[in-house]
Design a protein around this motif. Structure first.
Motif, PDB file in Angstrom:
ATOM      1  N   LEU A   1       0.853  -1.189   0.000  1.00  0.00           N
ATOM      2  CA  LEU A   1       0.000   0.000   0.000  1.00  0.00           C
ATOM      3  C   LEU A   1       0.886   1.235   0.000  1.00  0.00           C
ATOM      4  CD1 LEU A   1      -2.508   1.798   0.477  1.00  0.00           C
ATOM      5  CD2 LEU A   1      -2.315   1.264   2.913  1.00  0.00           C
ATOM      6  N   ALA A   2       0.670   2.097  -0.979  1.00  0.00           N
ATOM      7  CA  ALA A   2       1.353   3.385  -1.040  1.00  0.00           C
ATOM      8  C   ALA A   2       0.296   4.485  -1.021  1.00  0.00           C
ATOM      9  CB  ALA A   2       2.205   3.494  -2.298  1.00  0.00           C
ATOM     10  N   HIS A   3       0.508   5.497  -0.198  1.00  0.00           N
ATOM     11  CA  HIS A   3      -0.441   6.614  -0.137  1.00  0.00           C
ATOM     12  C   HIS A   3       0.318   7.907   0.070  1.00  0.00           C
ATOM     13  CE1 HIS A   3      -0.101   7.278   4.262  1.00  0.00           C
ATOM     14  NE2 HIS A   3       0.073   5.975   4.324  1.00  0.00           N
ATOM     15  N   VAL A   4      -0.270   8.981  -0.389  1.00  0.00           N
ATOM     16  CA  VAL A   4       0.314  10.304  -0.197  1.00  0.00           C
ATOM     17  C   VAL A   4       0.215  10.662   1.277  1.00  0.00           C
ATOM     18  CG1 VAL A   4       0.207  12.725  -0.867  1.00  0.00           C
ATOM     19  CG2 VAL A   4      -0.322  10.932  -2.544  1.00  0.00           C
ATOM     20  N   ALA A   5       1.306  11.145   1.840  1.00  0.00           N
ATOM     21  CA  ALA A   5       1.360  11.357   3.281  1.00  0.00           C
ATOM     22  C   ALA A   5       0.296  12.320   3.771  1.00  0.00           C
ATOM     23  CB  ALA A   5       2.758  11.859   3.672  1.00  0.00           C
ATOM     24  N   ASP A   6       0.079  13.422   3.058  1.00  0.00           N
ATOM     25  CA  ASP A   6      -0.896  14.413   3.508  1.00  0.00           C
ATOM     26  C   ASP A   6      -2.247  14.264   2.821  1.00  0.00           C
ATOM     27  OD1 ASP A   6      -0.040  15.123   1.032  1.00  0.00           O
ATOM     28  OD2 ASP A   6       0.418  17.205   1.511  1.00  0.00           O
ATOM     29  N   ASP A   7      -2.429  13.219   2.040  1.00  0.00           N
ATOM     30  CA  ASP A   7      -3.702  12.962   1.377  1.00  0.00           C
ATOM     31  C   ASP A   7      -3.879  11.445   1.233  1.00  0.00           C
ATOM     32  OD1 ASP A   7      -6.071  13.070   0.021  1.00  0.00           O
ATOM     33  OD2 ASP A   7      -5.239  13.872  -1.853  1.00  0.00           O
ATOM     34  N   PRO A   8      -4.197  10.754   2.339  1.00  0.00           N
ATOM     35  CA  PRO A   8      -4.234   9.283   2.302  1.00  0.00           C
ATOM     36  C   PRO A   8      -5.225   8.707   1.298  1.00  0.00           C
ATOM     37  CG  PRO A   8      -4.267  10.099   4.563  1.00  0.00           C
ATOM     38  CD  PRO A   8      -4.465  11.289   3.678  1.00  0.00           C
TER      39      PRO A   8
ATOM     40  N   PHE B   1      12.688  -3.578  -6.261  1.00  0.00           N
ATOM     41  CA  PHE B   1      11.572  -3.244  -7.148  1.00  0.00           C
ATOM     42  C   PHE B   1      12.045  -2.182  -8.126  1.00  0.00           C
ATOM     43  CE2 PHE B   1       9.406  -4.951  -3.399  1.00  0.00           C
ATOM     44  CZ  PHE B   1       8.536  -5.841  -3.983  1.00  0.00           C
ATOM     45  N   ILE B   2      11.560  -2.265  -9.374  1.00  0.00           N
ATOM     46  CA  ILE B   2      12.179  -1.460 -10.432  1.00  0.00           C
ATOM     47  C   ILE B   2      11.190  -0.644 -11.248  1.00  0.00           C
ATOM     48  CG2 ILE B   2      14.106  -3.072 -10.648  1.00  0.00           C
ATOM     49  CD1 ILE B   2      12.740  -4.074 -13.253  1.00  0.00           C
ATOM     50  N   ASP B   3       9.944  -0.521 -10.824  1.00  0.00           N
ATOM     51  CA  ASP B   3       8.971   0.235 -11.626  1.00  0.00           C
ATOM     52  C   ASP B   3       9.118   1.728 -11.332  1.00  0.00           C
ATOM     53  OD1 ASP B   3       6.909   0.843 -13.311  1.00  0.00           O
ATOM     54  OD2 ASP B   3       5.476  -0.526 -12.408  1.00  0.00           O
ATOM     55  N   LEU B   4       8.221   2.511 -11.879  1.00  0.00           N
ATOM     56  CA  LEU B   4       8.173   3.939 -11.612  1.00  0.00           C
ATOM     57  C   LEU B   4       7.920   4.149 -10.118  1.00  0.00           C
ATOM     58  CD1 LEU B   4       8.247   6.556 -13.400  1.00  0.00           C
ATOM     59  CD2 LEU B   4       5.760   6.550 -13.251  1.00  0.00           C
ATOM     60  N   PRO B   5       8.635   5.057  -9.466  1.00  0.00           N
ATOM     61  CA  PRO B   5       8.396   5.278  -8.032  1.00  0.00           C
ATOM     62  C   PRO B   5       6.951   5.663  -7.754  1.00  0.00           C
ATOM     63  CG  PRO B   5      10.427   6.345  -8.740  1.00  0.00           C
ATOM     64  CD  PRO B   5       9.746   5.864  -9.982  1.00  0.00           C
ATOM     65  N   ALA B   6       6.438   5.192  -6.624  1.00  0.00           N
ATOM     66  CA  ALA B   6       5.069   5.524  -6.232  1.00  0.00           C
ATOM     67  C   ALA B   6       4.899   7.023  -6.058  1.00  0.00           C
ATOM     68  CB  ALA B   6       4.703   4.785  -4.945  1.00  0.00           C
ATOM     69  N   ALA B   7       5.956   7.708  -5.644  1.00  0.00           N
ATOM     70  CA  ALA B   7       5.873   9.160  -5.469  1.00  0.00           C
ATOM     71  C   ALA B   7       5.548   9.870  -6.768  1.00  0.00           C
ATOM     72  CB  ALA B   7       7.179   9.691  -4.891  1.00  0.00           C
ATOM     73  N   GLN B   8       5.925   9.275  -7.910  1.00  0.00           N
ATOM     74  CA  GLN B   8       5.639   9.889  -9.196  1.00  0.00           C
ATOM     75  C   GLN B   8       4.394   9.292  -9.853  1.00  0.00           C
ATOM     76  OE1 GLN B   8       9.617   9.154 -10.801  1.00  0.00           O
ATOM     77  NE2 GLN B   8       9.986  11.368 -10.886  1.00  0.00           N
ATOM     78  N   SER B   9       4.153   7.991  -9.657  1.00  0.00           N
ATOM     79  CA  SER B   9       2.949   7.406 -10.263  1.00  0.00           C
ATOM     80  C   SER B   9       1.690   7.969  -9.615  1.00  0.00           C
ATOM     81  CB  SER B   9       2.972   5.882 -10.115  1.00  0.00           C
ATOM     82  OG  SER B   9       2.950   5.495  -8.757  1.00  0.00           O
TER      83      SER B   9
ATOM     84  N   GLU C   1       4.068   7.239   1.682  1.00  0.00           N
ATOM     85  CA  GLU C   1       4.392   6.241   2.706  1.00  0.00           C
ATOM     86  C   GLU C   1       3.915   4.880   2.220  1.00  0.00           C
ATOM     87  OE1 GLU C   1       2.513   7.550   6.258  1.00  0.00           O
ATOM     88  OE2 GLU C   1       3.793   9.317   6.490  1.00  0.00           O
ATOM     89  N   LEU C   2       4.694   3.829   2.512  1.00  0.00           N
ATOM     90  CA  LEU C   2       4.373   2.488   2.057  1.00  0.00           C
ATOM     91  C   LEU C   2       4.344   1.513   3.222  1.00  0.00           C
ATOM     92  CD1 LEU C   2       5.755   3.851  -0.620  1.00  0.00           C
ATOM     93  CD2 LEU C   2       5.849   1.479  -1.402  1.00  0.00           C
ATOM     94  N   THR C   3       3.531   0.476   3.062  1.00  0.00           N
ATOM     95  CA  THR C   3       3.461  -0.588   4.058  1.00  0.00           C
ATOM     96  C   THR C   3       2.834  -1.815   3.413  1.00  0.00           C
ATOM     97  OG1 THR C   3       2.744  -1.153   6.297  1.00  0.00           O
ATOM     98  CG2 THR C   3       1.187   0.056   4.929  1.00  0.00           C
TER      99      THR C   3
END
Length: 807
Positions: free
Chosen positions: A75-82, A112-120, A285-287
């Protein structure tokens, strides 16, 4: 395998001699997973690269813990916008999970080698519209419903949003294209025959070489979307980084669609130019979070679009004799549900499935053949029993687990602690939970579930006989855990670090802008959830809104919910004194405002007001005291406001009749007075439509009154007989609606009495008008005497009969 399929070393220091093997897979395919396991065992790589967000590298070690049980998801989510979140689900039969566990077991690095979650996540979902809500990220291994090996296909079939605001070509389904080229109309059946049922033998890399060649041919005719090009540039950069780190045998597990783009590396400048178009990175943030097979089977939302995850899991975990083992599981399930299934059924079902596969030209029975055999042999052709098999086995209720060591928001940790303390284990399968509120455990469980509901996390849903039942010591819930609750817990973390504090703060915040009706419901929730820190603020706002609100409809909707909460004071040991004061104040204002609010209503408005009238009447009956007396006066005023100057000057007949009925039921009006009012309403001076509404309001709620009082029934019968045919046609819908609400037995009895003859108004104590049928009565005399235990005098026998008997 060709050099293009294995990949070539990019120029740069420290890369000479490095070999990159590309393993193109179909996400969540058990055949691909087995092929990856065999290939990795043969290659013995010193680094494993997997399609996924690079930020998850720090979470890889958690997958080796014994508490980690798939299905799970990153799970990846934007820190200030979950709410802006993306999932990367992994099941036991996912090739990525197999590669991940291989690397951990072999002690080699996994990245892991895909596009970073921060950019996707900054890009937004594939195919997103400006006016649409955020959806799950498409840089997941599921691709939002795609199971073809090309992830991220838009469900709408439109061009996708890409860096720079341009749109690429419409997505293509590679599996459908390959199946069509092979002459098959069913892509799923073709893929199942070609890959899923294939057992790795010979060269373990041969399937990947064949698939890479097929994908290269497809990409020549179907250029990749712009977003895929950017993602593939990010993947190539990660491959270069692995080579530069000194790894010599690198295995890359990715969607088969990407293999041709990763086989030959362009210049570094080319890839950097593509990546320069990306928007600014977000803080994410990821978990790890638990996932379910049921969520994998869904095609929308956070689903992966796998129609049969339970079947795929079976194929992966039972490679030997999968059909026979599957039929055994089906038989166990059906026997547990009291279906007569024996071992002979299992043998016959296996034979039928194999025969169907042979007739249809398939190498092994697939899911279609097994279900056809189950329906015919074990379910006797019934789709009802087959639906149970689909629900429990084809899809399944598996729920994954994650260890405590993975990162989690404090609210999640507090909920996990409470779940263990209260012995409430999250389960994907919906189950019923009955709570006894006289016990501490039942009360604490109820409070937790109600607090989670305030936070928008509906793990438990009250059933019909739950909190709204007449008893106050019992609650019944339907529990079912959904994976997206993990996102909602992250969102709710802004309100507090514990479930209680978060629910308290959320309730206070919701109360600020809530209307009167919503505030009463919120006050009830605060009592049920035992939030003493939130209740005073909610009650203060409720009192202020009630004092200023002049809408009788709002007051009538708010009072029943407010009074209902008073029932929980004794059972839950909560203080409801402030609530009682507000409830009495609402009732007093309602007694004054309601008569005027009932004037001049049309048919729809009168029907809505009648429902409010009934609910308020029940609520005030619970309050009692002087308020009940004032309410009786209000009902009397409603009953007397007839529309002498037209419909707009009085209360509709539906409400007047209902007020009379409520007064009669409470004993504040006797039957004689009710009959007199009914006679006045049914006189020729009244409008037939108004009279019909009066009858509907009076009779609804129980028609036994007409059986016990023949005077009322006679008045109603006489009025109906005197109505002209034209007026009767207009009244028919109202009359049918009125009498259809009565119980079947009551309707039949009323009909038989009316059919027996004219209904008058017999004097008190007079005998029935119909004469006694002595012959029929005598036939039942002996039976009645036997039931009552009395003796019947014997009839005197004539003398001549005695003589014949003696002779």
């Amino acid at each position: 395998m060709s050099a293009e399929a294995r990949g070539a070393a990019a120029p740069g220091a420290g890369t000479a001699g490095a070999e990159v093997t590309l393993l193109g897979v179909r996400h969540h395919g058990p055949g691909s997973a087995r092929a990856v396991a065999a290939a990795l065992a043969a290659l013995r790589p010193d680094a494993v690269l997997i399609e996924g967000p690079p930020e998850a590298d720090d979470l890889v070690a958690a997958a080796a813990e014994k508490e980690m049980v798939p299905p799970v998801a990153l799970l990846a989510h934007v820190a200030d916008d979950p709410a802006r979140a993306a999932f990367w689900p992994l099941a036991e039969f996912s090739p990525e999970w197999v590669a991940l566990r291989h690397g951990l077991d072999a002690g080699v690095p996994v990245h892991f080698i895909d596009l970073p979650a921060a950019q996707s996540l900054a890009l937004g979902p594939r195919g997103a519209r400006d006016d649409g809500p955020p959806a799950d990220g498409d840089e997941t291994v599921t691709g939002g419903g795609d199971t073809s090996g090309r992830d991220g296909a838009s469900e709408e079939g439109e061009g996708s949003e890409v860096p720079g605001g341009t749109s690429g070509p419409a997505p293509v389904d590679p599996i459908a294209e390959l199946a069509a080229a092979a002459g098959h109309t069913d892509p799923e059946a073709w893929w199942e025959d070609a890959v899923e049922h294939r057992t790795p033998d010979g060269d373990p890399l041969a399937p990947f070489a064949a698939l890479a060649e097929a994908m290269a041919a497809l990409r020549e005719h179907h250029p990749a979307e712009r977003r895929d090009l950017v993602r593939e540039a990010a993947m190539r950069q990660r491959i270069r980084a692995a080579r530069k780190a000194g790894h010599r045998r690198i295995a890359v597990v990715c969607g088969a669609w990407h293999v041709p783009a990763l086989a030959v590396l362009p210049t570094v400048a080319h890839d950097r130019a593509l990546l320069a178009e990306l928007p600014r990175k977000l803080k994410v943030e990821l978990t790890w979070v638990p996932w379910t097979h049921r969520r994998l089977s869904q095609h929308t939302g956070y689903g992966a679009g796998i129609d049969s995850p339970g079947w795929y899991h079976h194929l992966f975990t039972a490679p030997g004799q999968p059909v026979a083992r599957w039929m055994t599981k089906v038989a166990e399930l059906l026997r547990a549900e009291d279906h007569p299934v024996s071992s002979a059924h299992v043998i016959e079902a296996v034979r039928l499935a194999e025969t169907l596969a042979a007739v249809r030209g398939r190498p092994l029975p697939g899911l279609t053949e097994t279900l056809d055999a189950v329906r015919a042999v074990m379910c006797d052709g019934s789709d009802v029993a087959l639906a149970l098999v689909r629900e429990r086995l084809v899809v399944g209720d598996a729920l994954g687990e994650v260890p405590d060591s993975v990162p989690a928001v404090p609210l999640q940790r507090d909920l996990t602690r409470l779940q263990r303390t209260l012995r409430l284990k999250p389960e994907a399968a919906v189950r019923e939970l009955a709570l006894d509120l006289r016990e501490n455990l039942g009360v604490e469980r109820s409070r937790l579930l109600h607090r989670l509901r305030l936070l928008g996390l509906h793990w438990g849903r009250p059933s019909r006989d739950g909190v709204n039942s007449t008893g106050t010591f019992r609650e019944t819930w339907q529990l079912g855990w959904e994976p997206e609750f993990s996102v909602r817990l992250v969102e709710a973390g802004q309100w507090g670090t514990t479930v209680r504090s978060a629910a308290t703060n959320k309730a206070v915040a919701d109360a600020q802008d809530a209307e009167l009706t919503a505030l009463t419901a919120l006050a009830e929730h605060c009592l049920l959830a035992d939030l003493p820190d939130a209740l005073p603020e909610v009650m203060r706002l409720l009192a202020d809104r009630a004092a200023l609100d002049t809408d009788a409809g709002h007051l009538a909707a708010a009072l029943p919910a407010l009074v209902r909460t008073l029932r929980y004071g004794d059972v839950r040991s909560t203080d409801t004194s402030s609530l009682t004061a507000v409830a009495h104040g609402l009732a007093e204002r309602l007694c004054v405002a309601l008569p005027a609010a009932c004037t001049g209503l049309d048919a729809d408005g009168a029907n809505a007001r009648r429902a409010e009238l009934d609910a308020v009447h029940q609520a005030i009956a619970l309050l009692g005291g002087d308020t009940a007396e004032r309410w009786a006066g209000t009902l009397a005023a409603l009953a007397a406001r007839e529309p002498h100057g037209g419909p707009a000057t009085g209360v509709p007949g539906l409400l007047r009749g209902r007020a009379v009925r409520l007064l009669l039921d409470d004993g504040r009006l006797d039957a004689a007075e009710a009959g007199r009012r009914l006679g006045l309403v049914l006189s020729t001076a009244s409008e037939p439509a108004d009279a019909g509404g009066w009858v509907e309001g009076f009779v609804s709620g129980g028609g036994a009154l007409l059986l016990h009082d023949p005077t009322l029934l006679g008045l109603l019968d006489g009025w109906l007989c005197g109505v002209s045919p034209e007026v009767f046609t207009d009244l028919l819908p109202v009359l049918r609606r009125t009498f259809s609400s009565l119980e079947t037995g009551v309707r039949h009895t009323i009909g038989s009495r009316v059919a027996a003859g004219p209904l008058g108004a017999p004097a008190q104590g007079s005998a029935p008008s119909a004469p006694l049928d002595e012959e029929r009565a005598e036939a039942a005399t002996e039976v009645l005497a036997l039931l009552l235990g009395v003796s019947i005098p014997q009839p005197r026998i004539p003398r001549q009969v005695d003589r014949r008997a003696t002779a």
